[in-house]
Design an enzyme around this catalytic site. Structure first.
Site, short mmCIF file in Angstrom:
data_model
loop_
_atom_site.label_atom_id
_atom_site.label_comp_id
_atom_site.label_asym_id
_atom_site.label_seq_id
_atom_site.Cartn_x
_atom_site.Cartn_y
_atom_site.Cartn_z
N GLN A 34 0.82 -1.21 0.00
CA GLN A 34 0.00 0.00 0.00
C GLN A 34 0.86 1.27 0.00
O GLN A 34 0.48 2.29 0.58
CB GLN A 34 -0.96 -0.01 1.19
N SER A 35 1.98 1.23 -0.67
CA SER A 35 2.90 2.37 -0.70
C SER A 35 2.28 3.62 -1.35
O SER A 35 1.84 3.59 -2.50
CB SER A 35 4.16 1.99 -1.48
#
Length: 339
Positions: free
Chosen positions: A83-84
């Protein structure tokens, strides 16, 4: 900050591609300040940037994309957790300037629910046209990225590899520039901030701000970070190193001292990307008092630390605290089950 009205940090020698619409605003939070009945709280709205859903990584990407374009790159590869925020904004910036983009995402956070795996930033990565490489948490993402870059170079492509969080010395220049922006805004608003509070993940925002304040001849110790990625010792060492590498680019005659890096690990909880009760409370408090949305991984934990320091009297009544609100809104949808 008792300084001249227009501090100048000359970064013109570094390639840069504009991705922001101008300075992000500083806003007072009167209802929240009254609720906490302590320090006077302000926010620097780094979430109010238009490209790709917004967020602090765009400041770094102005210099990273600038360098990639100056080198004639046609492809950019970066790394991050599933989920960068940095990966999402790299994909958006690449789409804006016409670069191919590949993202090497690792399952660093121990979550496998559908929202985390497919919603939030990951959904947006696909919309921006990035190719995603899904790796286990134990993988060396940067090594994979370099090997993939060499494969593409063998096909005649010109590839720029960007590190975790965009937190190379070049990327950190974006937050050295932000330090000058904060000083100019502080003067324009006739404000002097006693503390500037930030989350510390890959450390680039913190390191860049410290390097910028040192380069401007100002007190960098007022920047206080809450680590959300590694323990205090690790975060301190990496941030100090990045701050000095960034300062080397700006002015090699200057150096960041160890005590200029202030890091608190009290909000880390079980680890990176793992929710805590104080984070949930902080996200709800900000949303319900000011209508502003923090993310669950970075700003939620850092703001929880700010709230605890105000309520404990560590940030005293009458002090003016600036919270750098880093964005990351899509993460809320990935962590839907936590709220």
């Amino acid at each position: 900050m008792n300084v001249a009205p227009h501090p100048h940090l000359d970064l013109s020698k570094f390639p840069r591609h504009a991705l922001l619409e101008g300075p992000t605003p500083i806003q007072h939070l009167p209802r929240l300040s009254a609720r906490l009945a302590g320090a006077d709280i302000y926010v620097k709205r780094e979430d109010l940037t238009g490209l790709g859903g917004g967020g602090n990584k765009l400041r770094k990407l102005e210099f990273l994309i600038g360098e990639a374009l100056a080198r004639g790159a046609d492809t950019i590869i970066t790394v991050g957790a599933r989920q960068s925020n940095h990966a999402r904004l790299t994909a958006a910036a690449a789409a804006r300037v016409g670069l191919q983009c590949e993202l090497v995402l690792t399952r660093t956070v121990p979550r496998s629910d559908h929202d985390y795996m497919e919603n939030g930033n990951v959904l947006l990565d696909a919309l921006f046209g990035a190719r995603v490489h899904d790796l286990p948490g134990s993988a060396n993402a940067l090594q994979f990225a370099e090997e993939r870059a060499n494969e593409l170079r063998a096909q005649g492509r010109n590839v720029y590899v960007c590190p975790l969080g965009g937190s190379s010395p070049v990327g950190c220049l974006g937050y050295a520039d932000c330090a000058a922006e904060i000083v100019a805004q502080s003067h324009a608003l006739a404000l002097s901030f006693d503390r500037i509070v930030v989350p510390n993940g890959s450390g680039g925002m913190h390191a860049g701000l410290v390097a910028g304040f040192v380069a401007l001849g100002l007190d960098a110790e007022r920047v206080a970070a809450f680590t959300v990625y590694g323990n205090r010792a690790h975060a301190h060492a990496t941030t100090l190193d990045k701050a000095n590498q960034t300062l080397q680019l700006i002015n090699p005659a200057l150096r960041v001292q160890e005590d200029a890096i202030s890091i608190d690990e009290a909000q880390l909880g079980p680890g990176y990307g793992i929710p805590t009760d104080t984070m949930r409370s902080a996200v709800r408090l900000m949303a319900s008092t000011e209508g502003l949305l923090l993310d669950p991984v970075y700003s939620g934990k850092a703001f929880a630390g700010l709230v605890e320091n105000v309520t404990a009297g560590k940030y005293a009544a009458g002090q003016k605290i600036l919270f750098v609100m880093s964005g990351g809104l899509p993460g809320l949808f990935a962590y839907r089950n936590e709220f």
